[in-house]
Design an enzyme around this catalytic site. Structure first.
Site, PDB file in Angstrom:
ATOM      1  N   GLY A  11       0.804  -1.222   0.000  1.00  0.00           N
ATOM      2  CA  GLY A  11       0.000   0.000   0.000  1.00  0.00           C
ATOM      3  C   GLY A  11       0.834   1.268   0.000  1.00  0.00           C
ATOM      4  O   GLY A  11       0.320   2.357  -0.236  1.00  0.00           O
ATOM      5  N   MET A  14       6.516   3.913  -3.631  1.00  0.00           N
ATOM      6  CA  MET A  14       7.990   3.963  -3.710  1.00  0.00           C
ATOM      7  C   MET A  14       8.401   4.794  -4.926  1.00  0.00           C
ATOM      8  O   MET A  14       7.960   4.504  -6.041  1.00  0.00           O
ATOM      9  CB  MET A  14       8.554   2.548  -3.853  1.00  0.00           C
ATOM     10  CG  MET A  14      10.081   2.514  -3.928  1.00  0.00           C
ATOM     11  SD  MET A  14      10.737   0.831  -3.983  1.00  0.00           S
ATOM     12  CE  MET A  14      10.447   0.445  -5.713  1.00  0.00           C
ATOM     13  N   PRO A  15       9.230   5.813  -4.740  1.00  0.00           N
ATOM     14  CA  PRO A  15       9.725   6.560  -5.909  1.00  0.00           C
ATOM     15  C   PRO A  15      10.480   5.636  -6.864  1.00  0.00           C
ATOM     16  O   PRO A  15      11.278   4.801  -6.429  1.00  0.00           O
ATOM     17  CB  PRO A  15      10.651   7.619  -5.290  1.00  0.00           C
ATOM     18  CG  PRO A  15      10.184   7.756  -3.867  1.00  0.00           C
ATOM     19  CD  PRO A  15       9.716   6.392  -3.469  1.00  0.00           C
ATOM     20  N   LEU A  19      18.663   6.883  -4.935  1.00  0.00           N
ATOM     21  CA  LEU A  19      20.129   6.941  -4.952  1.00  0.00           C
ATOM     22  C   LEU A  19      20.681   5.640  -4.375  1.00  0.00           C
ATOM     23  O   LEU A  19      20.386   5.300  -3.223  1.00  0.00           O
ATOM     24  CB  LEU A  19      20.642   8.119  -4.115  1.00  0.00           C
ATOM     25  CG  LEU A  19      22.178   8.223  -4.078  1.00  0.00           C
ATOM     26  CD1 LEU A  19      22.707   8.801  -5.399  1.00  0.00           C
ATOM     27  CD2 LEU A  19      22.657   9.075  -2.901  1.00  0.00           C
ATOM     28  N   GLY A  20      21.472   4.918  -5.162  1.00  0.00           N
ATOM     29  CA  GLY A  20      22.184   3.758  -4.640  1.00  0.00           C
ATOM     30  C   GLY A  20      23.395   4.230  -3.859  1.00  0.00           C
ATOM     31  O   GLY A  20      24.031   5.225  -4.232  1.00  0.00           O
ATOM     32  N   ASP A  46      18.803   4.084  -1.095  1.00  0.00           N
ATOM     33  CA  ASP A  46      18.989   2.641  -0.967  1.00  0.00           C
ATOM     34  C   ASP A  46      20.340   2.353  -0.327  1.00  0.00           C
ATOM     35  O   ASP A  46      21.385   2.723  -0.869  1.00  0.00           O
ATOM     36  CB  ASP A  46      18.925   1.995  -2.365  1.00  0.00           C
ATOM     37  CG  ASP A  46      19.103   0.491  -2.276  1.00  0.00           C
ATOM     38  OD1 ASP A  46      18.078  -0.215  -2.211  1.00  0.00           O
ATOM     39  OD2 ASP A  46      20.263   0.016  -2.254  1.00  0.00           O
ATOM     40  N   TYR A  51      26.874  -2.361   3.205  1.00  0.00           N
ATOM     41  CA  TYR A  51      27.520  -1.249   2.485  1.00  0.00           C
ATOM     42  C   TYR A  51      28.277  -0.320   3.447  1.00  0.00           C
ATOM     43  O   TYR A  51      29.095   0.476   3.009  1.00  0.00           O
ATOM     44  CB  TYR A  51      26.503  -0.377   1.743  1.00  0.00           C
ATOM     45  CG  TYR A  51      25.668  -1.047   0.690  1.00  0.00           C
ATOM     46  CD1 TYR A  51      25.936  -2.331   0.235  1.00  0.00           C
ATOM     47  CD2 TYR A  51      24.583  -0.370   0.127  1.00  0.00           C
ATOM     48  CE1 TYR A  51      25.137  -2.928  -0.734  1.00  0.00           C
ATOM     49  CE2 TYR A  51      23.788  -0.954  -0.838  1.00  0.00           C
ATOM     50  CZ  TYR A  51      24.060  -2.234  -1.264  1.00  0.00           C
ATOM     51  OH  TYR A  51      23.264  -2.802  -2.207  1.00  0.00           O
ATOM     52  N   LYS A  80      19.024  -3.391   3.931  1.00  0.00           N
ATOM     53  CA  LYS A  80      18.971  -4.834   3.660  1.00  0.00           C
ATOM     54  C   LYS A  80      19.622  -5.654   4.767  1.00  0.00           C
ATOM     55  O   LYS A  80      20.664  -5.262   5.305  1.00  0.00           O
ATOM     56  CB  LYS A  80      19.690  -5.137   2.333  1.00  0.00           C
ATOM     57  CG  LYS A  80      19.200  -4.264   1.196  1.00  0.00           C
ATOM     58  CD  LYS A  80      19.879  -4.528  -0.124  1.00  0.00           C
ATOM     59  CE  LYS A  80      19.596  -3.418  -1.106  1.00  0.00           C
ATOM     60  NZ  LYS A  80      20.559  -2.327  -1.084  1.00  0.00           N
ATOM     61  N   HIS A 111      18.847  -9.616   1.685  1.00  0.00           N
ATOM     62  CA  HIS A 111      19.818  -9.185   0.679  1.00  0.00           C
ATOM     63  C   HIS A 111      20.117 -10.281  -0.352  1.00  0.00           C
ATOM     64  O   HIS A 111      20.283  -9.994  -1.538  1.00  0.00           O
ATOM     65  CB  HIS A 111      21.114  -8.745   1.378  1.00  0.00           C
ATOM     66  CG  HIS A 111      21.921  -7.773   0.598  1.00  0.00           C
ATOM     67  ND1 HIS A 111      22.695  -6.808   1.173  1.00  0.00           N
ATOM     68  CD2 HIS A 111      22.088  -7.617  -0.723  1.00  0.00           C
ATOM     69  CE1 HIS A 111      23.296  -6.096   0.237  1.00  0.00           C
ATOM     70  NE2 HIS A 111      22.940  -6.574  -0.932  1.00  0.00           N
TER      71      HIS A 111
END
Ligand code: A2P
Length: 324
Positions: A11, A14-15, A19-20, A46, A51, A80, A111
């Site tokens: 519901g 999400m754009p 940006l990763g 993201d 990371y 993730k 992930h």
């Protein structure tokens, strides 16, 4: 202009562009990239525990919220669960929330379908050769369906709004969707999609089942990548550069637009403010049907991520034909 969004099965919206943050140094570079992105209209960020950019992303976003530049509700933050945390989901989610400095995560992903145990500080090893990191990881037989049940509890507790997966293949995604007794569907599957690895069967499976495909490494990691097949220069591909000239765009914008027109969300990483802006300027042109087909025809089933090191691990997601 507001970034177009996709309605997730949970519901929430999400754009379609985010940006990763993989490969951004967890320092002022990442902070500057997040600031430049906000200014360029990005609202979707993201990251991932592995990371090591959660804290920088979170600190920068929180500062912008305090400055009144953006509200928390306008933002969409994805992170993730790493494979080594598959059997301690609640603990890992709280660690990510602490690092991000947020009270909830918009989208939390498993992930990888493989679970692993770790012998060292795997997150602290990021930046080292993959082979070195790999030595610390051992296979575990923890089932991703059991991990999913723990992910569902995070939604119930209000710590996470939507849950999804990453790097799941058709069989794994289908199994998760069809396991009796599961209460929430994966809203997305984040997978490697670019013109040399179109992942058509999996994208089609996602669309058919209401799971949003999200592309990572959309630009082939900057379009200049070497493996046993030689150097892959995606951004210099003649088909893409001639389309870039035709539409008065860059090859990167043509690739990102190709994804958007296939209803695939994108999260290009850049630390360069010009390229950050460029990667958002995707909504003032439309690729023709034949041009879309010409880009899809570039497929070589060629990943920029060599995951063959994990090929003997339970739940390895690639068939031999698609791994390098
Ligand atoms: P930079 O940070 O210097 O912009 P991917 O998302 O496929 O992993 O690609 C990320 C890589 O692509 C980064 O090395 C990034 O470098 C580069 N990149 C991002 N946007 C563009 C663009 N518009 N044109 C060319 N290279 C780009």
């Amino acid at each position: 202009m507001a970034v177009p969004t996709v309605k997730l099965s949970s519901g929430y919206d999400m754009p379609m562009v985010g940006l990763g943050t993989f490969d951004l140094k967890p320092d002022s570079t990442a902070a500057a990239a997040v600031s430049a992105s906000l200014q360029a209209g990005y609202r979707h960020f993201d990251t991932a525990w592995i990371y090591n950019t959660e804290a920088t992303v979170g600190n920068t976003l929180n500062q912008k919220i305090r400055d009144g530049d953006v509200t928390r509700e306008e933002l969409f933050v994805t992170t993730k669960l790493f494979m080594t945390c598959a059997d301690r989901v609640a603990e890992a989610a709280r660690e990510s929330l602490d690092d991000l400095g947020l009270t909830y995560i918009d989208l939390y992903l498993i992930h990888w379908p493989m679970a692993m145990t770790v012998t060292g500080d795997v997150r602290g090893s990021i930046g080292q050769p993959v082979a070195e990191i790999m030595k610390q990881l051992k296979p575990s037989d923890r089932d991703y369906v059991d991990t999913w049940r723990d992910m569902e509890k995070l939604v119930d507790e209000g710590l996470v709004r939507s849950i999804g997966v990453s790097n799941f293949n058709v069989q794994q995604l289908s199994r998760l969707l069809n396991t009796p007794g599961l209460r929430y569907r994966p809203v997305c599957n984040q997978i490697e999609i670019h013109p040399y690895h179109t992942n058509g069967e999996l994208v089609e499976c996602c669309h058919r089942t209401g799971v949003v495909p999200v592309s990572f490494s959309t630009l082939g990691r900057g379009g200049n990548y070497s493996d046993s097949r030689g150097t892959m220069t995606l951004l210099q591909d003649p088909v893409l550069t001639s389309l870039a000239t035709k539409y008065d765009k860059t090859a990167a914008q043509v690739i990102l637009r190709w994804c958007i027109q296939m209803n695939v969300a994108v999260i290009p990483k850049s630390s360069n403010p010009d390229r950050i802006r460029q990667n958002m300027q995707l909504f003032d042109f439309q690729l023709s049907g034949p041009d879309m087909a010409a880009i899809s025809a570039l497929n070589q089933n060629r990943r920029v991520w060599d995951i063959s090191l994990w090929k003997d691990f339970p739940n390895f997601p690639d068939s031999p034909s698609t791994s390098i």
